[in-house]
Design a protein around this motif. Structure first.
Motif, PDB file in Angstrom:
ATOM      1  N   ASP A   1      19.420  -3.137   1.941  1.00 21.76           N
ATOM      2  CA  ASP A   1      18.544  -4.342   1.441  1.00 21.76           C
ATOM      3  C   ASP A   1      18.578  -4.555   0.329  1.00 21.76           C
ATOM      4  O   ASP A   1      19.743  -4.568   0.098  1.00 21.76           O
TER       5      ASP A   1
ATOM      6  N   LYS B   1      15.491 -11.746  -1.294  1.00 22.84           N
ATOM      7  CA  LYS B   1      14.860 -10.630   0.682  1.00 22.84           C
ATOM      8  C   LYS B   1      14.524 -11.589   1.339  1.00 22.84           C
ATOM      9  O   LYS B   1      14.340 -11.114   2.611  1.00 22.84           O
TER      10      LYS B   1
ATOM     11  N   TYR C   1      16.581  -3.389  -1.785  1.00 22.33           N
ATOM     12  CA  TYR C   1      16.783  -2.099  -3.482  1.00 22.33           C
ATOM     13  C   TYR C   1      18.407  -1.898  -3.530  1.00 22.33           C
ATOM     14  O   TYR C   1      19.001  -1.543  -4.777  1.00 22.33           O
TER      15      TYR C   1
ATOM     16  N   VAL D   1       9.456  -8.438  -6.793  1.00 18.85           N
ATOM     17  CA  VAL D   1       9.822  -9.699  -5.710  1.00 18.85           C
ATOM     18  C   VAL D   1       7.829  -9.945  -5.490  1.00 18.85           C
ATOM     19  O   VAL D   1       7.142 -10.755  -5.557  1.00 18.85           O
ATOM     20  N   LYS D   2       7.278  -8.487  -5.546  1.00 19.38           N
ATOM     21  CA  LYS D   2       6.338  -9.090  -5.258  1.00 19.38           C
ATOM     22  C   LYS D   2       4.954  -9.666  -5.989  1.00 19.38           C
ATOM     23  O   LYS D   2       4.334 -10.470  -5.759  1.00 19.38           O
TER      24      LYS D   2
ATOM     25  N   LYS E   1      14.558   0.878  -7.568  1.00 18.70           N
ATOM     26  CA  LYS E   1      13.943   0.063  -5.912  1.00 18.70           C
ATOM     27  C   LYS E   1      12.694  -0.161  -6.332  1.00 18.70           C
ATOM     28  O   LYS E   1      11.479  -1.572  -6.538  1.00 18.70           O
ATOM     29  N   ASN E   2      11.343   0.486  -7.379  1.00 15.57           N
ATOM     30  CA  ASN E   2      10.037  -0.233  -8.277  1.00 15.57           C
ATOM     31  C   ASN E   2      10.203  -1.435  -8.936  1.00 15.57           C
ATOM     32  O   ASN E   2       9.670  -2.724  -8.514  1.00 15.57           O
TER      33      ASN E   2
ATOM     34  N   THR F   1      12.642  -3.426  -8.472  1.00 12.49           N
ATOM     35  CA  THR F   1      12.373  -4.329  -8.157  1.00 12.49           C
ATOM     36  C   THR F   1      11.314  -5.620  -6.483  1.00 12.49           C
ATOM     37  O   THR F   1      11.015  -6.235  -6.339  1.00 12.49           O
ATOM     38  N   TYR F   2      11.027  -3.593  -5.877  1.00 11.42           N
ATOM     39  CA  TYR F   2       9.466  -4.095  -5.826  1.00 11.42           C
ATOM     40  C   TYR F   2       8.605  -5.163  -6.668  1.00 11.42           C
ATOM     41  O   TYR F   2       8.020  -5.976  -6.028  1.00 11.42           O
ATOM     42  N   LYS F   3       8.323  -4.648  -8.156  1.00 12.21           N
ATOM     43  CA  LYS F   3       7.539  -5.328  -8.587  1.00 12.21           C
ATOM     44  C   LYS F   3       7.581  -6.808  -8.731  1.00 12.21           C
ATOM     45  O   LYS F   3       6.973  -8.033  -8.655  1.00 12.21           O
TER      46      LYS F   3
END
Length: 158
Positions: A64, A52, A66, A84-85, A77-78, A80-82
């Motif tokens: 992107d 990312k 996602y 990476v965060k 998406k959720n 992946t977001y979690k």
């Protein structure tokens, strides 16, 4: 996905209480594999963070991170977001291995637990762990409740 992988890590039955020696052997091996899977998820999260941050997906025409994770791994998406965060804030590399920033000598938090803790600042997470308000043996639901209480207390203090 992480719930399935991590579901056997927190045993309700202690290994010492098992009578059948072959069952003990297989249970020990499964536990070892699940622990390995947990740390592999940490590493996966770190790789996704690099992909990312460096926008490595662009050369292969993904719009992107996602789009990349959806098409390559089937991650939403959720998820992946979690991941990476979590990698950005709560996972660190120690030598060749990846651990949470609140790793204990004998255990570490699961990715699901870290997802719940990810809505707090890393400093708050470290303090909650140091104070004993959270620990790796807690369920994700229990950690979610501690996070909720922590946010409410912070809001009241402001």
């Amino acid at each position: 996905m992480t719930e399935i992988i991590e579901s056997g890590i927190h045993l309700d039955v202690k290994m010492d209480n098992l009578v059948n020696e072959r069952l003990k052997e297989h249970t020990a091996r499964i536990t070892s594999l699940l622990d390995g899977a947990k740390y592999n998820l940490y590493e996966v999260a770190m790789h996704l963070m690099v992909i990312k941050n460096e926008e490595l997906y662009k050369d292969d025409n993904f719009t992107d991170i996602y789009d990349y994770t959806k098409k390559v791994f089937g991650y939403g998406k959720n998820m992946t977001y979690k991941m990476v965060k979590t990698a950005e804030t709560l996972v660190e590399q120690k030598g060749e291995e990846y651990r949470s920033i609140i790793c204990h000598d004998d255990s570490d938090y699961s990715m699901s637990q870290l997802f719940e803790l990810g809505t707090l600042a890393p400093k708050e997470v470290v303090e909650l762990d140091a104070d004993g308000a959270i620990n790796p043996s807690m369920t994700t639901k229990e950690i979610r409740e501690v996070v909720k209480e922590t946010k409410e207390e912070k809001k009241e203090a402001e």
